[in-house]
Enzyme design. Structure first.
Site, mmCIF file in Angstrom:
data_model
loop_
_atom_site.group_PDB
_atom_site.id
_atom_site.type_symbol
_atom_site.label_atom_id
_atom_site.label_comp_id
_atom_site.label_asym_id
_atom_site.label_seq_id
_atom_site.Cartn_x
_atom_site.Cartn_y
_atom_site.Cartn_z
ATOM 1 C CB SER A 139 14.853 53.884 16.243
ATOM 2 O OG SER A 139 15.814 53.279 15.395
ATOM 3 C CE1 TYR A 151 16.604 51.523 20.592
ATOM 4 C CE2 TYR A 151 16.574 51.016 18.249
ATOM 5 C CZ TYR A 151 16.723 51.929 19.272
ATOM 6 O OH TYR A 151 16.990 53.242 18.969
ATOM 7 C CE LYS A 155 13.737 53.748 20.601
ATOM 8 N NZ LYS A 155 13.487 54.866 21.530
#
Length: 251
Positions: A139, A151, A155
Site C-alpha cells: 500500500s 497497517y 506494509k
C-alpha cells in the site's frame, strides 16, 4: 499484447472480493489456472463460480492465512490440484487500521508473516521449475507515514522483504515485485463505507488525489497481471504505486 500467461498456474490469497478477486479475474482472463483462498466460505464460493465461468481450473479453499498450518495446507492443495505454482500473489490483509494490540497482531500475522510463509513455501517449487513470479500487495501507506500505524508498518515491511527476496532469487529466475495501491473504491469496501458514513471525509481524500478520483480494483489488477507475465521479465525488486499520483514522494 500477448502476455504469454496461458497455461500458467497462480495462487492468490484473499481473493474472494475486492482487489484480490479482480486480480484473480485478470489472471483467469489470460488463461491462468487458479488457487484462491479467503476466510469467508460464502464469498469464496461465489468467487469460485465466477472464475470457473471464465473457463479455467479453480481450486478454492477457506483458509485463515494468519494460521501457519492452514496456509501451508492450502498451498499444498494448490500445488496438487494445479500441478505446480508459477505465480504467487500475496494479497490478504488484516486491516489493522488502529494502533492497539489487536491491530498490530493482525497486521503482522496477515500482511507480513503470511506473505513470508507463503513465499517460503512456494519459492522452492518455483526454483525447481526454473522460475516464477511473486507479487506482494502492499500500500502507499507503506511508503509514507499515515494514521494507521500497524497497517503502515506491516506494509513497509512487505516492501523491504520483497526487495531482499528479489535480490536473493534473481539468479534463480524467480522475480519478486510489489504493487502499492492508493485509495481504491470497491463496492461495500472500506472507502465505499466511508463514502456512505462520512461523505465529507470521503470528499477530502478524493480531493487529495491529483487524478481527481479513487482507483478501481481492476486498475490494480492490470498492473499485477502484467508483473506476473513474461512481458515483465526484466522487472524484479520493483515497488509500483498504483494510485493516480496520490503518493507524492520521490521514492
Amino acid at each position: 499484447m500477448d502476455l504469454r500467461l496461458t497455461g500458467k498456474r497462480a495462487v492468490v490469497t484473499g481473493a474472494s472480493k475486492g482487489i484480490g478477486l479482480a486480480i484473480a479475474r485478470g489472471l483467469a482472463d489470460e488463461g491462468v489456472a487458479l488457487a484462491i483462498c479467503a476466510r469467508n466460505e460464502s464469498t469464496l464460493r461465489d468467487a469460485e463460480r465466477d472464475l470457473a465461468g471464465r473457463g479455467v481450473r479453480v481450486c478454492a479453499e477457506a483458509c485463515d492465512v494468519a494460521v501457519a498450518a492452514e496456509l501451508e495446507g492450502f498451498l499444498e492443495q494448490a500445488k496438487d490440484v494445479l500441478g505446480g505454482v508459477d505465480i504467487l500473489v500475496n494479497n490478504a490483509t488484516g486491516y489493522g487500521f488502529r494502533d492497539d494490540e489487536a491491530a498490530w497482531v493482525a497486521s503482522l500475522d496477515v500482511d507480513l508473516m503470511a506473505t513470508v510463509r507463503a513465499s517460503r513455501k512456494v519459492v522452492p517449487w518455483m526454483v525447481d521449475a526454473g522460475g516464477g513470479a511473486i507479487v506482494h500487495i502492499s500500500s502507499i501507506a507503506g511508503l509514507h507515514a499515515s494514521g494507521a500505524a500497524a497497517y503502515s508498518a506491516a506494509k513497509a515491511a512487505v516492501i523491504s522483504y520483497s526487495k531482499t527476496l528479489a535480490v536473493q532469487l534473481a539468479a534463480s529466475r524467480v522475480r519478486v515485485n510489489v504493487v502499492a495501491p492508493g485509495s481504491i473504491l470497491v463496492e461495500n469496501g472500506l472507502w465505499d463505507q466511508v463514502r456512505q458514513r462520512d461523505p465529507n471525509r470521503f470528499a477530502e481524500v478524493v480531493g487529495s488525489i491529483p487524478a481527481g478520483r479513487m482507483g478501481h480494483a481492476e486498475e490494480v489488477a492490470d498492473a499485477v497481471v502484467f508483473l506476473c507475465s513474461a512481458r515483465a521479465s526484466w522487472i524484479t525488486g520493483a515497488c509500483l504505486a498504483v494510485d493516480g499520483a496520490q503518493h507524492r514522494g520521490n521514492l
